[in-house]
Design an enzyme around this catalytic site. Structure first.
Site: not given
Ligand code: AQP
Length: 334
Positions: A113, A198, A201
Site C-alpha cells: 500500500k 486481487k 474496492k
Molecule cells: N479480492 C478479494 N478476494 C477475497 N477476499 C477479499 N477481501 C478483500 N478483497 C478480496 C476480503 O474482504 C475482507 C474485507 O476487506 P477490507 O475491505 O477490510 O480490506 P481489503 O482486504 O483491503 O479489501 P479491498 O476490497 O481490497 O479494499 P481496499 O481497496 O480498500 O484495500 C477481508 O477479509 C479481505 O480478506
C-alpha cells in the site's frame, strides 16, 4: 454449550465487491449459527488511505446494510460501526506502546500500500495492524475469518497478545489468542482487468470489480469487457491463464457448482460462450441481495436501530477488556 466468539470487519473504502463477498461476507453467513459473532464496519481503518469525508458515513451505512442483506442474522450477530465504540482507538494506542516498530515495517500489505500511495503514506497506514489487533483482542475473539491477504496481520495480532500477556499478565491471559478461519475455495478473487491482482474496492478502474449493488446491465458490461486470452477451452490452474482460472472459480462459487463440474461443463467452451453463463450466474446470485438491501434502506430508522443496539452490545464487552488492559498496565482507575 458456550459458543466460540468470532470477530471480523470490512473497511468502508468503497463499494463491497465479489471479493469481499466470497472471501469474507458469505463465509460469515454460512457459519454464523455456530458462533457468537461480532461484525464491524471498520471505518477507522478506512482513513489510513486518502478518503472522502462526504461519503465515509454513507459508505459505512451501506456496508452495514449489505451485511444484513447478505444474510447476517441479528439472532447470531452483533453488527456495529467501529468508530462508534471508542475502545478501539484507545486499545490501539495502548498496544502501540508495546509493539516493536520493525514488526509493522515487515507487513506485506504495508509495503504494497505504501508503494501504491507514494508520497501519501501516513503513520496510520503503518499502524493499521495494531488497530486491527485492538479490534480483535477487545472482543476476546476465538476465531477471525479473513482472506489469505490478512493472514499475516492475524499472526501479528497473536504476537502482540503473547507479548502483552507475557509482560503484564502476571501469569494470567488478559488477551485471548485468536485463530484464523481461512476458506480455501474462493479465498482470493482476482481483478477482472488483471488476473494477477486481487479484486479491490480502491482499484481506480470500476471495470476491475463487480460490486454487490451493480445493476444487471453493469454486470453484463463488465464481464463482456473483462480481460481474456486467445486460447479456446476453459481450464483451471494454468499459470499462463490467471484470468481463466479466476473467472471459472467465480462461476463455480456463484452458480453453486463444484470445481469438477465447472471444469467438465466449460472444457470445450470459448470465451464467447462462457461469458453469458458467468453473467447469468452473477446476476441471479446478486438479485436477492440487492432486493433485500432496498428493503432495508426503505424502512425508516431500521438500520439506525440495528447499529445502536450493536454499539451498546459491543461497548459492554470491549469496555471490560479495555479496563483489564489498563489495570494490567497500572493506570489509576477513574
Ligand atoms: N479480492 C478479494 N478476494 C477475497 N477476499 C477479499 N477481501 C478483500 N478483497 C478480496 C476480503 O474482504 C475482507 C474485507 O476487506 P477490507 O475491505 O477490510 O480490506 P481489503 O482486504 O483491503 O479489501 P479491498 O476490497 O481490497 O479494499 P481496499 O481497496 O480498500 O484495500 C477481508 O477479509 C479481505 O480478506
Amino acid at each position: 454449550m458456550v459458543k466460540q466468539r468470532v470477530f471480523s470487519g470490512i473497511q468502508p473504502t468503497g463499494n463491497l465487491h465479489l471479493g469481499n463477498y466470497l472471501g469474507a461476507l458469505r463465509n460469515w453467513v454460512e457459519t454464523q449459527d455456530q458462533f457468537e459473532n461480532y461484525f464491524c464496519v471498520v471505518d477507522l481503518h478506512a482513513i489510513t488511505a486518502p478518503h472522502n469525508p462526504e461519503t465515509l458515513g454513507t459508505d459505512s451505512s451501506t456496508i452495514a446494510a449489505l451485511y444484513l442483506a447478505s444474510g447476517l442474522d441479528l439472532e447470531h450477530c452483533t453488527i456495529f460501526i467501529q468508530s462508534h465504540v471508542s475502545a478501539h482507538s484507545e486499545l490501539a494506542w495502548l498496544l502501540n506502546c508495546i509493539t516493536p516498530i520493525n514488526w509493522l515495517e515487515d507487513m506485506i500489505q504495508f509495503k504494497e500500500k505504501a508503494i501504491k500511495q507514494g508520497q501519501n503514506v501516513n503513520t496510520g497506514l503503518l499502524d493499521y495492524p495494531v488497530l486491527m489487533a485492538a479490534d480483535i483482542l477487545l472482543y476476546q475473539a476465538d476465531k477471525v475469518p479473513v482472506g489469505e491477504d490478512q493472514k499475516q496481520h492475524l499472526e501479528l495480532t497473536r504476537d502482540i497478545a503473547v507479548r502483552f500477556n507475557h509482560q503484564f499478565g502476571k501469569g494470567k491471559t488478559i488477551l485471548k489468542l485468536p485463530d484464523p478461519m481461512i476458506r480455501q475455495e474462493g479465498a482470493r478473487v482476482m481483478s477482472l482487468t488483471d488476473g494477477t491482482k486481487k479484486m479491490s474496492k480502491s482499484d481506480p478502474s470500476d471495470l476491475s470489480r463487480i460490486s454487490l449493488l451493480d445493476p444487471p446491465e453493469a454486470i453484463k458490461n463488465k464481464i463482456k469487457r473483462c480481460k481474456t486470452d486467445a486460447v479456446r477451452g476453459m481450464t483451471f490452474d494454468d499459470p499462463e491463464r490467471p484470468e481463466c482460472h479466476n473467472l471459472l472459480s467465480l462461476y463455480g462459487l456463484l452458480a453453486g457448482k463444484s470445481k469438477a463440474d465447472v471444469a467438465a461443463e466449460c472444457l470445450d467452451l470459448g470465451w464467447g460462450q462462457f461469458k453469458p453463463l458467468l453473467t447469468e450466474a452473477t446476476i441471479a446470485h446478486l438479485q436477492p441481495i440487492q432486493a433485500k438491501y432496498q428493503e432495508i434502506m426503505a424502512e425508516q430508522g431500521y438500520l439506525e436501530s440495528v447499529l445502536k443496539q450493536g454499539r451498546e452490545k459491543a461497548e459492554a464487552i470491549a469496555g471490560e477488556t479495555l479496563e483489564a488492559v489498563k489495570d494490567a498496565l497500572g493506570f489509576s482507575r477513574r
